[in-house]
Design a protein around this motif. Sequence first.
Motif, mmCIF file in Angstrom:
data_model
loop_
_atom_site.group_PDB
_atom_site.id
_atom_site.type_symbol
_atom_site.label_atom_id
_atom_site.label_comp_id
_atom_site.label_asym_id
_atom_site.label_seq_id
_atom_site.Cartn_x
_atom_site.Cartn_y
_atom_site.Cartn_z
ATOM 1 N N PHE A 99 0.835 -1.205 0.000
ATOM 2 C CA PHE A 99 0.000 0.000 0.000
ATOM 3 C C PHE A 99 0.869 1.254 0.000
ATOM 4 O O PHE A 99 1.757 1.410 0.836
ATOM 5 C CB PHE A 99 -0.913 -0.004 1.233
ATOM 6 N N LYS A 100 0.595 2.141 -0.955
ATOM 7 C CA LYS A 100 1.359 3.381 -1.065
ATOM 8 C C LYS A 100 0.402 4.571 -0.916
ATOM 9 O O LYS A 100 -0.224 4.990 -1.884
ATOM 10 C CB LYS A 100 2.086 3.446 -2.414
ATOM 11 N N PRO A 101 0.272 5.094 0.311
ATOM 12 C CA PRO A 101 -0.661 6.214 0.536
ATOM 13 C C PRO A 101 -0.252 7.438 -0.269
ATOM 14 O O PRO A 101 0.928 7.749 -0.405
ATOM 15 C CB PRO A 101 -0.529 6.477 2.043
ATOM 16 N N GLY A 102 -1.258 8.106 -0.844
ATOM 17 C CA GLY A 102 -0.984 9.280 -1.672
ATOM 18 C C GLY A 102 -0.881 8.953 -3.143
ATOM 19 O O GLY A 102 -0.800 9.854 -3.980
ATOM 20 N N ASP A 103 -0.908 7.646 -3.497
ATOM 21 C CA ASP A 103 -0.863 7.197 -4.899
ATOM 22 C C ASP A 103 -2.226 6.597 -5.247
ATOM 23 O O ASP A 103 -2.478 5.413 -4.967
ATOM 24 C CB ASP A 103 0.247 6.162 -5.076
ATOM 25 N N PRO A 104 -3.132 7.381 -5.864
ATOM 26 C CA PRO A 104 -4.499 6.902 -6.123
ATOM 27 C C PRO A 104 -4.570 5.602 -6.929
ATOM 28 O O PRO A 104 -5.423 4.754 -6.651
ATOM 29 C CB PRO A 104 -5.144 8.066 -6.889
ATOM 30 N N GLN A 105 -3.699 5.427 -7.916
ATOM 31 C CA GLN A 105 -3.725 4.205 -8.721
ATOM 32 C C GLN A 105 -3.411 2.985 -7.861
ATOM 33 O O GLN A 105 -4.072 1.949 -7.947
ATOM 34 C CB GLN A 105 -2.716 4.316 -9.875
ATOM 35 N N ASN A 106 -2.373 3.105 -7.031
ATOM 36 C CA ASN A 106 -2.012 2.012 -6.140
ATOM 37 C C ASN A 106 -3.136 1.734 -5.148
ATOM 38 O O ASN A 106 -3.476 0.576 -4.872
ATOM 39 C CB ASN A 106 -0.729 2.374 -5.382
ATOM 40 N N GLU A 107 -3.745 2.789 -4.609
ATOM 41 C CA GLU A 107 -4.811 2.628 -3.623
ATOM 42 C C GLU A 107 -6.023 1.932 -4.225
ATOM 43 O O GLU A 107 -6.629 1.050 -3.592
ATOM 44 C CB GLU A 107 -5.198 3.999 -3.060
ATOM 45 N N MET A 108 -6.389 2.298 -5.457
ATOM 46 C CA MET A 108 -7.526 1.638 -6.120
ATOM 47 C C MET A 108 -7.250 0.156 -6.329
ATOM 48 O O MET A 108 -8.132 -0.691 -6.106
ATOM 49 C CB MET A 108 -7.828 2.331 -7.455
ATOM 50 N N MET A 109 -6.034 -0.186 -6.776
ATOM 51 C CA MET A 109 -5.667 -1.587 -6.973
ATOM 52 C C MET A 109 -5.717 -2.349 -5.645
ATOM 53 O O MET A 109 -6.213 -3.484 -5.584
ATOM 54 C CB MET A 109 -4.265 -1.671 -7.572
ATOM 55 N N PHE A 110 -5.205 -1.724 -4.600
ATOM 56 C CA PHE A 110 -5.158 -2.375 -3.290
ATOM 57 C C PHE A 110 -6.564 -2.663 -2.768
ATOM 58 O O PHE A 110 -6.881 -3.793 -2.376
ATOM 59 C CB PHE A 110 -4.401 -1.486 -2.296
ATOM 60 N N PHE A 111 -7.425 -1.635 -2.772
ATOM 61 C CA PHE A 111 -8.785 -1.816 -2.268
ATOM 62 C C PHE A 111 -9.584 -2.782 -3.141
ATOM 63 O O PHE A 111 -10.355 -3.604 -2.632
ATOM 64 C CB PHE A 111 -9.500 -0.461 -2.185
ATOM 65 N N GLY A 112 -9.405 -2.690 -4.462
ATOM 66 C CA GLY A 112 -10.144 -3.556 -5.382
ATOM 67 C C GLY A 112 -9.766 -5.014 -5.232
ATOM 68 O O GLY A 112 -10.630 -5.899 -5.133
ATOM 69 N N ALA A 113 -8.452 -5.309 -5.225
ATOM 70 C CA ALA A 113 -7.985 -6.699 -5.110
ATOM 71 C C ALA A 113 -8.405 -7.303 -3.774
ATOM 72 O O ALA A 113 -8.852 -8.463 -3.714
ATOM 73 C CB ALA A 113 -6.470 -6.745 -5.261
ATOM 74 N N THR A 114 -8.294 -6.537 -2.700
ATOM 75 C CA THR A 114 -8.686 -7.035 -1.372
ATOM 76 C C THR A 114 -10.177 -7.343 -1.330
ATOM 77 O O THR A 114 -10.598 -8.381 -0.787
ATOM 78 C CB THR A 114 -8.334 -5.997 -0.288
ATOM 79 N N GLY A 115 -10.988 -6.467 -1.905
ATOM 80 C CA GLY A 115 -12.429 -6.684 -1.927
ATOM 81 C C GLY A 115 -12.826 -7.913 -2.713
ATOM 82 O O GLY A 115 -13.706 -8.681 -2.298
ATOM 83 N N ILE A 116 -12.175 -8.130 -3.858
ATOM 84 C CA ILE A 116 -12.496 -9.291 -4.703
ATOM 85 C C ILE A 116 -12.164 -10.599 -3.982
ATOM 86 O O ILE A 116 -12.958 -11.552 -3.997
ATOM 87 C CB ILE A 116 -11.742 -9.201 -6.049
ATOM 88 N N VAL A 117 -10.993 -10.672 -3.357
ATOM 89 C CA VAL A 117 -10.603 -11.878 -2.614
ATOM 90 C C VAL A 117 -11.625 -12.179 -1.515
ATOM 91 O O VAL A 117 -12.030 -13.338 -1.314
ATOM 92 C CB VAL A 117 -9.193 -11.699 -2.005
ATOM 93 N N THR A 118 -12.078 -11.160 -0.823
ATOM 94 C CA THR A 118 -13.050 -11.335 0.260
ATOM 95 C C THR A 118 -14.394 -11.818 -0.276
ATOM 96 O O THR A 118 -15.047 -12.696 0.318
ATOM 97 C CB THR A 118 -13.238 -10.008 1.016
ATOM 98 N N LEU A 119 -14.812 -11.280 -1.407
ATOM 99 C CA LEU A 119 -16.083 -11.676 -2.005
ATOM 100 C C LEU A 119 -16.048 -13.132 -2.470
ATOM 101 O O LEU A 119 -17.017 -13.884 -2.291
ATOM 102 C CB LEU A 119 -16.392 -10.756 -3.199
ATOM 103 N N VAL A 120 -14.936 -13.553 -3.043
ATOM 104 C CA VAL A 120 -14.774 -14.952 -3.460
ATOM 105 C C VAL A 120 -14.854 -15.880 -2.250
ATOM 106 O O VAL A 120 -15.504 -16.938 -2.299
ATOM 107 C CB VAL A 120 -13.429 -15.144 -4.199
#
Length: 491
Positions: free
Chosen positions: A450-471
């Motif tokens: 996680f790289k705070p202040g980097d919106p692209q990294n933050e979107m990838m981080f939140f998105g990937a974590t959410g998908i794993v949890t949903l699966v």
Amino acid sequence: MDEKKDRGFFGQPTGLRTLFLTEFWERFSYYGMRAILLFYMYYAVTKGGLGMDRTTAASVMSIYGSLVYMSSVLGGFISDRLLGARRTVFWGGVAIMLGHIVLSLPIGQAGLFSSIALIVIGTGLLKPNVSEMVGGLYTEGDPRRDSGFSIYVMGINLGSLFAPPAVNAMSNHFNFHAGFSLAAIGMFIGLIVYWWDGRKYLPKESLKAPDPITDKERTKFFQRVAIVIVAIIVIVIVMMFAHAFTIDNIITIISILGIALPIGYFVMMITSKKVTKIERSRVLAYIPLFLAAVIFWAIEEQGSVVLALFAAEQTRLSFAGFKLSAPLFQMLNPFFIIIYTPFFAWLWIKLSKRQPSSPSKFWMGLVATAISYFVLIIPLMGLAPGGKVSPLWLVLSWGIIEIGEMLISPVGLSATTKLAPKAFKGQMMSMWFLADSAGQAANAQIVKLFKPGDPQNEMMFFGATGIVTLVAAVILILFVPKIKKLMQGVN
């Protein structure tokens, strides 16, 4: 006191009040400390901090949390085999208080790591055994049990709610060490309440170890402790000679241990001769619930690391003319739990036998957890360079994940006491906390991405974590019928 007549605390046993207040002050001390600890570690020395690397500080926060819950194994063993729950809890509180006192002293990293050791040991002794004593206030068929655990969880969260603003105010007005001293005072108050009130309202059985250790077992136990200590010394010496004795390497080793420990524990219980056939089936039913809890806690505990960094670096710290402070966002977790608890306590009583099973509540909780991260992607889409997101998005995210916590945390505590083998009552409660430990052990590595202040990294981080949890939620849905069958009549 007759369980049917003992309704002295909101219709619950009076002993619940004692444990409610004990956990209130213990959580006040712990979450007050956690609200400012990350910032204390990576703020520059000129700002009163330790000047650590930010990524390392985030990993230390996660591994600290992992160790705190990992040590619950020790607490369960000491309670079950040596001291009994009530004495174990008291000495755990003493160690926690001493840990906060050390952290309140300006002695740099030596104070930090000494404090970590004391609080890790103390919380391991206290936390699982307080929860086990809550379960011991009820008979096996008492319908108040889930509701009682929900009220108990409210006590935990009231302490967590009041701590961040109080400790943060002390920290801002004086310094970080003044904030940590307030956490020490909170634990001292908790100890007084527990000792005074507990004499009258806690079951006498909690003074005795349910499965006392024999002389032969005691000798074997101390031999194993000696082997572990020697092994740790050897590992440290080898790492020092190999110039590998670094904070990052130690964190990696503890991360591996945090995941391996519950695996070994499940194997031990399943193969134990003290566990009956029905109890073994219930332990097997507990495994998928445990795995779901690991995923949930990994994300929930990111609130004091990932979301704390997101609040500090990517969030607009002003709203409606008020100036905000990053540590204050740590109030959102307990705030929503307190708002939701009366509703969920009422709901489970209202539904009674028609309420969803524990496995069903778990998958619902995972779905809410996934959504809580998906919503954080929305404000980051198309965000201008150097732009900040509204603090309301963090409020929304926390509001959603706490629905997940209400479906998993009190339900998981209750299910753990009901599915526990008789010979492993305290240690089974330790397993519940090992789910949190394993989640944070994984976090110690995940937060590095996680790289705070980097919106692209933050979107990838939140998105990937959410998908794993949903699966994981979908897989759990498919296994619900099998889990319910293995629970052997426990719902």
